[in-house]
Design a protein around this motif. Structure first.
Motif, mmCIF file in Angstrom:
data_model
loop_
_atom_site.group_PDB
_atom_site.id
_atom_site.type_symbol
_atom_site.label_atom_id
_atom_site.label_comp_id
_atom_site.label_asym_id
_atom_site.label_seq_id
_atom_site.Cartn_x
_atom_site.Cartn_y
_atom_site.Cartn_z
ATOM 1 N N ARG A 93 0.841 -1.205 0.000
ATOM 2 C CA ARG A 93 0.000 0.000 0.000
ATOM 3 C C ARG A 93 0.877 1.256 0.000
ATOM 4 O O ARG A 93 0.623 2.204 -0.754
ATOM 5 N N THR A 94 1.919 1.257 0.790
ATOM 6 C CA THR A 94 2.832 2.402 0.836
ATOM 7 C C THR A 94 3.487 2.632 -0.525
ATOM 8 O O THR A 94 3.615 3.773 -0.974
ATOM 9 N N ALA A 95 3.873 1.554 -1.206
ATOM 10 C CA ALA A 95 4.458 1.679 -2.546
ATOM 11 C C ALA A 95 3.453 2.290 -3.518
ATOM 12 O O ALA A 95 3.815 3.131 -4.346
ATOM 13 N N LEU A 96 2.201 1.889 -3.417
ATOM 14 C CA LEU A 96 1.158 2.453 -4.277
ATOM 15 C C LEU A 96 0.957 3.939 -3.980
ATOM 16 O O LEU A 96 0.824 4.755 -4.899
ATOM 17 N N GLU A 97 0.963 4.282 -2.700
ATOM 18 C CA GLU A 97 0.805 5.690 -2.331
ATOM 19 C C GLU A 97 1.982 6.526 -2.815
ATOM 20 O O GLU A 97 1.796 7.641 -3.309
ATOM 21 N N ARG A 98 3.182 6.004 -2.711
ATOM 22 C CA ARG A 98 4.364 6.732 -3.196
ATOM 23 C C ARG A 98 4.314 6.923 -4.710
ATOM 24 O O ARG A 98 4.846 7.899 -5.242
ATOM 25 N N ALA A 99 3.671 5.982 -5.388
ATOM 26 C CA ALA A 99 3.552 6.073 -6.850
ATOM 27 C C ALA A 99 2.471 7.065 -7.269
ATOM 28 O O ALA A 99 2.382 7.408 -8.446
ATOM 29 N N GLY A 100 1.641 7.511 -6.327
ATOM 30 C CA GLY A 100 0.669 8.552 -6.653
ATOM 31 C C GLY A 100 -0.781 8.250 -6.394
ATOM 32 O O GLY A 100 -1.656 9.027 -6.770
ATOM 33 N N VAL A 101 -1.079 7.139 -5.734
ATOM 34 C CA VAL A 101 -2.470 6.792 -5.431
ATOM 35 C C VAL A 101 -2.823 7.274 -4.030
ATOM 36 O O VAL A 101 -1.990 7.254 -3.124
ATOM 37 N N MET A 102 -4.049 7.713 -3.866
ATOM 38 C CA MET A 102 -4.571 8.041 -2.539
ATOM 39 C C MET A 102 -5.713 7.069 -2.241
ATOM 40 O O MET A 102 -6.590 6.874 -3.084
ATOM 41 N N PHE A 103 -5.681 6.451 -1.061
ATOM 42 C CA PHE A 103 -6.774 5.606 -0.596
ATOM 43 C C PHE A 103 -7.689 6.506 0.226
ATOM 44 O O PHE A 103 -7.281 7.051 1.249
ATOM 45 N N LEU A 104 -8.907 6.691 -0.246
ATOM 46 C CA LEU A 104 -9.847 7.606 0.404
ATOM 47 C C LEU A 104 -10.821 6.815 1.277
ATOM 48 O O LEU A 104 -11.351 5.785 0.854
ATOM 49 N N PRO A 105 -11.090 7.301 2.479
ATOM 50 C CA PRO A 105 -11.976 6.581 3.392
ATOM 51 C C PRO A 105 -13.439 6.689 2.985
ATOM 52 O O PRO A 105 -13.839 7.572 2.222
ATOM 53 N N SER A 106 -14.226 5.802 3.539
ATOM 54 C CA SER A 106 -15.680 5.861 3.363
ATOM 55 C C SER A 106 -16.223 7.122 4.023
ATOM 56 O O SER A 106 -15.646 7.630 4.980
ATOM 57 N N THR A 107 -17.327 7.594 3.484
ATOM 58 C CA THR A 107 -18.054 8.698 4.112
ATOM 59 C C THR A 107 -19.503 8.265 4.238
ATOM 60 O O THR A 107 -19.871 7.154 3.849
ATOM 61 N N ALA A 108 -20.334 9.162 4.709
ATOM 62 C CA ALA A 108 -21.764 8.850 4.807
ATOM 63 C C ALA A 108 -22.386 8.670 3.424
ATOM 64 O O ALA A 108 -23.402 8.000 3.276
#
Length: 85
Positions: free
Chosen positions: A55-70
């Motif tokens: 996951r950290t490698a993906l984030e460093r490559a430019g992806v953001m994991f966005l949390p759930s909302t209502a």
């Protein structure tokens, strides 16, 4: 932060969004390609810290994991090129 299973489900999509092969992601994360295969197949038998490295490698490559909302479930987005590390 999303649950482990939600993160696992989003990782394959994140890799595709970045147009990375399994081999390229494995190299960036410092794991074997089979580890990426196992993660993308549901993550059975893969340690949490290994999933976190990928996951950290993906984030460093430019992806953001966005949390759930209502209003929506978890999501993935690409950082703008100038915001990538």
């Amino acid at each position: 932060m999303e649950s482990f299973s939600e993160t696992i489900r989003m990782m394959r999509v994140a890799r595709a969004l970045l147009e990375l092969s399994q081999e390229e992601l494995a190299e960036r994360a410092g794991v074997g390609r089979q580890t990426i295969v196992r993660i993308e197949a549901g993550g059975k038998g893969v340690a949490f810290d290994v999933v976190d490295r990928v996951r950290t490698a993906l984030e460093r490559a430019g992806v953001m994991f966005l949390p759930s909302t209502a209003d929506h479930g978890p999501a993935i987005a690409l950082r703008k090129p100038e915001a990538r590390k």
